[in-house]
Design an enzyme around this catalytic site. Structure first.
Site, short mmCIF file in Angstrom:
data_model
loop_
_atom_site.label_atom_id
_atom_site.label_comp_id
_atom_site.label_asym_id
_atom_site.label_seq_id
_atom_site.Cartn_x
_atom_site.Cartn_y
_atom_site.Cartn_z
N CYS A 108 -45.70 11.56 -36.53
CA CYS A 108 -46.09 10.66 -35.42
C CYS A 108 -46.28 9.20 -35.81
O CYS A 108 -46.00 8.32 -35.00
CB CYS A 108 -47.33 11.22 -34.74
SG CYS A 108 -47.07 12.91 -34.15
N HIS A 242 -51.03 5.97 -30.46
CA HIS A 242 -50.12 7.12 -30.34
C HIS A 242 -50.60 8.03 -29.20
O HIS A 242 -51.78 8.43 -29.16
CB HIS A 242 -50.08 7.87 -31.68
CG HIS A 242 -49.43 9.20 -31.61
ND1 HIS A 242 -48.24 9.41 -30.94
CD2 HIS A 242 -49.79 10.41 -32.12
CE1 HIS A 242 -47.90 10.68 -31.04
NE2 HIS A 242 -48.83 11.31 -31.74
N ASN A 272 -46.92 14.08 -25.71
CA ASN A 272 -46.82 13.55 -27.07
C ASN A 272 -45.37 13.63 -27.54
O ASN A 272 -44.84 14.72 -27.74
CB ASN A 272 -47.75 14.39 -27.97
CG ASN A 272 -47.68 13.99 -29.44
OD1 ASN A 272 -46.84 13.21 -29.84
ND2 ASN A 272 -48.58 14.56 -30.23
N1 COA Z 1 -54.20 26.79 -21.50
C1 COA Z 1 -55.28 27.54 -21.38
N2 COA Z 1 -56.07 27.89 -22.40
C2 COA Z 1 -55.75 27.40 -23.60
C3 COA Z 1 -54.63 26.59 -23.82
C4 COA Z 1 -53.83 26.29 -22.71
N3 COA Z 1 -52.73 25.52 -22.79
N4 COA Z 1 -54.56 26.26 -25.12
C5 COA Z 1 -55.62 26.86 -25.73
N5 COA Z 1 -56.34 27.55 -24.80
C6 COA Z 1 -57.54 28.33 -25.02
C7 COA Z 1 -57.63 28.87 -26.41
O1 COA Z 1 -56.92 30.08 -26.50
C8 COA Z 1 -59.11 29.06 -26.56
O2 COA Z 1 -59.46 30.26 -25.91
P1 COA Z 1 -60.58 31.23 -26.57
O3 COA Z 1 -61.84 30.40 -26.61
O4 COA Z 1 -60.62 32.36 -25.58
O5 COA Z 1 -60.05 31.57 -27.92
C9 COA Z 1 -59.71 27.92 -25.75
O6 COA Z 1 -58.67 27.47 -24.88
C10 COA Z 1 -60.19 26.76 -26.59
O7 COA Z 1 -59.16 26.47 -27.52
P2 COA Z 1 -59.31 25.29 -28.54
O8 COA Z 1 -58.07 25.19 -29.37
O9 COA Z 1 -60.61 25.41 -29.25
O10 COA Z 1 -59.38 24.05 -27.51
P3 COA Z 1 -59.73 22.56 -27.79
O11 COA Z 1 -60.83 22.15 -26.92
O12 COA Z 1 -59.80 22.25 -29.26
O13 COA Z 1 -58.41 21.82 -27.24
C11 COA Z 1 -56.35 20.83 -27.97
C12 COA Z 1 -57.15 22.11 -27.79
C13 COA Z 1 -55.03 21.21 -28.62
C14 COA Z 1 -56.10 20.22 -26.61
C15 COA Z 1 -57.16 19.85 -28.84
O14 COA Z 1 -57.65 20.48 -30.00
C16 COA Z 1 -56.34 18.69 -29.25
O15 COA Z 1 -55.87 17.94 -28.42
N6 COA Z 1 -56.17 18.45 -30.56
C17 COA Z 1 -55.35 17.38 -31.05
C18 COA Z 1 -53.95 17.85 -30.99
C19 COA Z 1 -52.99 16.74 -31.13
O16 COA Z 1 -53.00 15.80 -30.36
N7 COA Z 1 -52.09 16.89 -32.09
C20 COA Z 1 -51.02 16.04 -32.29
C21 COA Z 1 -51.44 14.89 -33.10
S1 COA Z 1 -50.02 14.14 -33.63
#
Ligand code: COA
Length: 315
Positions: A108, A242, A272
């Site tokens: 990225c 980003h 993204n």
């Molecule tokens: N729809 C519904 N539920 C979802 C889901 C989706 N698309 N994706 C994950 N979940 C669920 C998970 O399974 C989990 O369920 P559980 O508690 O029953 O196990 C719950 O939501 C929480 O998941 P978690 O991964 O802890 O959520 P989060 O609050 O950390 O959010 C992201 C997830 C990916 C949105 C967040 O971590 C994020 O944005 N991280 C940065 C990622 C990024 O931008 N990366 C690229 C950088 S270059």
């Protein structure tokens, strides 16, 4: 160096969160508040090199230059159909450009890494004009059964043309090497000799770890380059972050104590697009007439590696 032209190109297919909910256990109610994303452009019949070509030609037109004026072409890309030749060569062939061509895979923050390389070529006196194209198709990297990753990404290409100038005030590149938090693997072709086991692993991401890395390194490095250049947050006109997640952008914004109006964003309908995200955002802001000469822009990007980078330049 200074920017004299920008361009971008997006796939025509738009996939909304509601579209995703047709085949994934997800919803707009989950995705939008956690990411700021409602829809994204997804490659269907397009080829990534064609999006890169279109973005490059638009940036050259905006700069008033032709492919023959470019002395160095840097292409930032993680994945495309060609393992060889490089995507920069594939795009060069398509637009009839005959200068040295380099690909970088810095995920990225690739646009800022490419800017740093270009700036050093300018400082060495080796170039007069440089073209950077960031072309990415991260929707071809994720498993479309993994709701925690595939909902985040969109495809596209962004480009910028640079010429001689004194507009880059500071660039800081950073790495905190770690494979396990964000990676993808694919097996190579078999041989009669290979004995080790190779696996195909679609993009794996520890969302929370990447989130923390993004906010903390971005804040630390923006503050460092502002301190080193004797610039206050108030003096910066736009923070070009980003477009990975609106909550990451919000975390950086709050940490800096800057108003929302200084953080242009297109994540709502782009998602993204890896290294293409910063130059696509740059081009869209440029074409809307957001920038005036002398505006101070700070770029910040972060991703697999884990790599991150910030740049401070004047428009
Ligand atoms: N729809 C519904 N539920 C979802 C889901 C989706 N698309 N994706 C994950 N979940 C669920 C998970 O399974 C989990 O369920 P559980 O508690 O029953 O196990 C719950 O939501 C929480 O998941 P978690 O991964 O802890 O959520 P989060 O609050 O950390 O959010 C992201 C997830 C990916 C949105 C967040 O971590 C994020 O944005 N991280 C940065 C990622 C990024 O931008 N990366 C690229 C950088 S270059």
């Amino acid at each position: 160096m200074k920017i004299i032209g920008t361009g971008s190109a997006l796939p025509k297919k738009v996939v909304t969160n509601d579209d995703l909910a047709q085949f994934l256990d997800t919803s707009d109610e989950w995705i939008l508040p956690r990411t700021g994303i409602r829809s994204r452009h997804v490659i269907t019949d397009e080829r990534l090199e064609d999006l890169g070509k279109d973005a490059a030609l638009l940036a050259l037109k905006d700069a008033g230059l032709t492919p023959g004026d470019i002395d160095l072409f840097i292409c930032s890309n993680v994945v495309n159909e060609y393992l060889t030749p490089s995507l920069s060569c594939v795009i060069s062939a398509a637009i009839g450009m005959h200068c040295p061509a380099i690909d970088i895979n810095c995920a990225c923050p690739g646009f800022i890494y490419a800017m740093d390389i270009a700036e050093n070529y300018f400082l060495a006196g080796k170039v007069s004009n440089v073209l950077i194209v960031c072309a990415e198709e991260p929707t071809r990297m994720t498993s479309w059964t993994d709701r925690s990753t595939c909902v985040l990404f969109g495809d596209g290409a962004g480009a910028a043309v640079f010429t001689k100038g004194d507009n880059v005030k500071a660039i800081k590149l950073n790495s905190q090497p770690s494979v396990i938090h964000l990676y993808e693997t694919r097996p190579l072709l078999p041989t009669p000799f290979i004995t080790r086991h190779e696996t195909e692993q679609p993009l794996h991401m520890d969302g929370r770890e990447v989130f923390k890395f993004a906010v903390s390194t971005s804040l630390r490095d923006i503050e460092e380059i502002l301190r080193k250049t004797g610039t206050s947050v108030d003096e910066i006109d736009f923070f070009m972050i980003h477009q990975a997640n609106l909550r990451i952008i919000e975390g950086i914004r709050r940490g800096l104590g800057a108003p929302e109006s200084k953080f242009p964003s297109n994540i709502y309908d782009h998602g993204n697009s890896s290294s293409a995200s910063c130059p696509i955002l740059l081009d869209e802001c440029n074409r809307k007439g957001l920038f005036k000469r002398g505006d101070k822009l700070v770029f910040s990007a972060f991703g697999a590696g884990l790599l991150s980078a910030v740049a401070f330049l004047e428009w």
